[in-house]
Design a protein around this motif. Structure first.
Motif, PDB file in Angstrom:
ATOM      1  N   UNK A  37       0.840  -1.192   0.000  1.00  0.00           N
ATOM      2  CA  UNK A  37       0.000   0.000   0.000  1.00  0.00           C
ATOM      3  C   UNK A  37       0.876   1.243   0.000  1.00  0.00           C
ATOM      4  N   UNK A  38       0.322   2.335  -0.505  1.00  0.00           N
ATOM      5  CA  UNK A  38       1.059   3.595  -0.454  1.00  0.00           C
ATOM      6  C   UNK A  38       0.507   4.433   0.700  1.00  0.00           C
ATOM      7  N   UNK A  39      -0.651   5.066   0.468  1.00  0.00           N
ATOM      8  CA  UNK A  39      -1.247   5.796   1.587  1.00  0.00           C
ATOM      9  C   UNK A  39      -2.500   5.099   2.093  1.00  0.00           C
ATOM     10  N   UNK A  40      -2.635   3.853   1.764  1.00  0.00           N
ATOM     11  CA  UNK A  40      -3.783   3.083   2.253  1.00  0.00           C
ATOM     12  C   UNK A  40      -3.468   2.446   3.602  1.00  0.00           C
ATOM     13  N   UNK A  41      -4.466   2.393   4.453  1.00  0.00           N
ATOM     14  CA  UNK A  41      -4.302   1.673   5.712  1.00  0.00           C
ATOM     15  C   UNK A  41      -4.476   0.178   5.453  1.00  0.00           C
ATOM     16  N   UNK A  42      -3.886  -0.617   6.309  1.00  0.00           N
ATOM     17  CA  UNK A  42      -3.942  -2.070   6.123  1.00  0.00           C
ATOM     18  C   UNK A  42      -4.323  -2.724   7.451  1.00  0.00           C
ATOM     19  N   UNK A  43      -5.299  -3.595   7.387  1.00  0.00           N
ATOM     20  CA  UNK A  43      -5.732  -4.283   8.601  1.00  0.00           C
ATOM     21  C   UNK A  43      -5.900  -5.759   8.280  1.00  0.00           C
TER      22      UNK A  43
END
Lengths: 291, 223
Positions: A108-114
């Motif tokens: 991801x670049x500016x995406x959050x990851x869960x």
């Protein structure tokens, strides 16, 4: 009335990117131990483990996203948000349900990851988005530049790294390597067999058990290092700082290591001294406390 | 015997130069003191390391190519947004730092210990450069580290346009912090040149700086 129509048109145009988002609802077969790779630029990626031998992909695509490209087969699936060269509206939110034991890799670049509830290998990278994991994967690796990293439960082998993001691990077991530049590293409820923590200016805090013949290394330039150990801990402690302070609750006081420099050293063992704890700083303060 | 009394004797003990009575007393102490036993083990490792050191220290161009190639390849995205994961990219730089750091430590120890001193004979230096601490061996070792750092700094400058201002600030502040540490340790080494731990610390500070630079040059584009 005409004024109202113009106003409505303006509002609708302004909201265009929102209603221009397209929804995603895809399903693909995947073997229970298959590999899934996801890349997203902006928005969010949420991955949840489930018992089906399938991957379900739901969510919304940003208005400027060209397509959500899904390639691969039952053993390896790749999901990629494709963007044009100069996009404005890329915010894409994806929710994936994948087999519990599958391996997942997210870029991801500016995406959050869960990521939740996976037992396979988990490998996550984000530039500025935060990353959160829960569940106990077989292996966990997370890297960010400025995004914070929060791990509810570590894997038998965990590698965490950030530049300015903070790193927090709530329940740490197995082997943990964590490094950051300015971000703080904080481990609570640790019961690690071995650990390595390294920062330049970020503080390091470890609260947990010191296990059997475990090895624990803490290193910082200017960041403070605080180690909270149980009373009655059995370990060999080797602590040194160039110009920082050493504040020790469980053993002797530190001594000047040289008459020419402010260096301080402290080596002592408690109990049978089975484990090895090494702490080094340049100017950061070092504290050993009992929990 | 107390720990401080034993540690003074460890050099001779490791060399087998202690009289039988003294060696027996050190033996007794080591049997019950893991700290001194670890000190002895570390000393023996350093002696072994020094014995294995080449008589001639290669100039930087011989040590550096692997790292230089790695730097050159760093901006390429091998895997994911990150350039093949910065840890993998650190291996070559770490190898140089370990090798050169070991020289610094062994050199400093060698000023105390004749066995190491002979392994690091003054003729070892192929470069007649002025030494930062009055010895060419030390200067060569330090020059290797500075060379590695400078090349990485150049690589970092080439990548600045793809870094966010915040990340640049973090990296610059950290580099400055480490520079200050290196300067302070270097001054301390001038005052206390026989202190191998200071040499170790200096090598560690360079290692930290080079790792930071290697990591920074391998970061994914933020802009």
């Amino acid at each position: 009335m005409k004024k109202f129509a113009v106003l409505a048109a303006v509002v609708l145009l302004a909201a265009a990117p929102a209603w221009a988002q397209r929804t995603v609802n895809e399903m693909r077969p995947l073997s229970p131990t298959g590999d899934v790779t996801v890349s997203n630029i902006e928005g969010s990626v949420r991955v949840i483990g489930w018992s089906n031998a399938q991957v379900e992909i739901t969510g919304t695509l940003g208005a400027d996203v060209e397509e959500l490209e899904i390639t691969g087969d039952e053993s390896e699936l790749r999901i990629e948000v494709k963007a044009p060269k100069h996009p404005e509206w890329l915010e894409t939110d994806l929710v994936l349900r994948i087999p519990v034991a599958a391996s997942i890799e997210v870029e991801a670049v500016s995406a959050t990851v869960e990521v939740e509830g996976l037992t396979g290998s988990v490998d996550l990278e984000s530039v500025s988005g935060w990353v959160k994991t829960s569940g106990r994967p077989s292996e966990l690796s997370v890297e960010t530049v400025s995004g914070d990293i929060t791990v509810a439960e570590s894997a038998p082998r965990t590698d965490l790294a950030s530049v300015s993001g903070s790193i927090k691990v709530d329940l740490a077991t197995g082997r943990l390597d964590a490094e950051s530049v300015s971000g703080a590293i904080r481990v609570e409820n640790g019961s690690l067999e071995s650990a390595s923590f390294e920062t330049v200016s970020g503080d390091i805090s470890y609260a947990g058990d010191i296990v059997g013949r475990g090895s624990y290394d803490f290193e910082s330039m200017s960041g403070g290092v605080t180690v909270l150990v149980p009373s009655g801990v059995s370990a060999q402690f080797d602590i040194t700082t160039f110009s920082g302070s050493i504040d020790n609750d469980i053993g002797p006081e530190a001594e000047r290591a040289s008459k020419y420099t402010p260096e301080k050293e402290l080596s002592f063992s408690t109990g049978s001294g089975g484990a090895s704890v090494s702490i080094e700083s340049f100017s950061g303060s070092i504290k050993i406390r009992t929990r | 015997m107390r720990c401080d009394e034993v540690r003074v004797l460890l050099d001779d003990y490791a060399d087998g130069a202690l009289a039988a009575g003294g060696a027996a007393r050190v033996d007794d102490h080591l049997a019950g003191c893991p700290g001194c036993a670890a000190e002895l083990e570390g000393l023996r490792r350093l002696l072994a390391l020094a014995a294995d050191l080449p008589r001639e220290i290669a100039p930087s161009r011989d040590l550096w190519p692997t790292v230089a190639a790695d730097i050159a390849g760093a901006p390429k995205v091998v895997h994911g947004w990150f350039s093949g994961s910065w840890r993998r990219g650190l291996a070559a730089a770490a190898a140089v730092v370990v090798a050169v750091g070991s020289l610094l430590i062994a050199y400093s120890l060698g000023r105390q210990h004749s066995g190491v001193r002979s392994a690091l004979a003054p003729t070892a230096s192929p470069l007649a450069v002025p030494a930062s601490l009055g010895d060419p061996t030390f200067a060569v070792a330090e020059a290797e580290l500075i060379d590695a750092r400078d090349q990485l700094l150049a690589a970092l400058d080439a990548r600045r346009s793809s870094m966010s201002p915040d990340t640049q600030q973090v990296v610059d502040d950290s580099l400055q912090l480490i520079d200050e540490a290196i300067a302070r340790i270097s001054v301390a080494l001038v005052d206390d040149p026989l202190n191998p731990k200071l040499a170790n610390r200096l090598a560690g500070a360079y290692r930290t700086q080079i790792e930071l630079l290697q990591r920074a040059t391998a970061l994914p584009a933020e802009i």
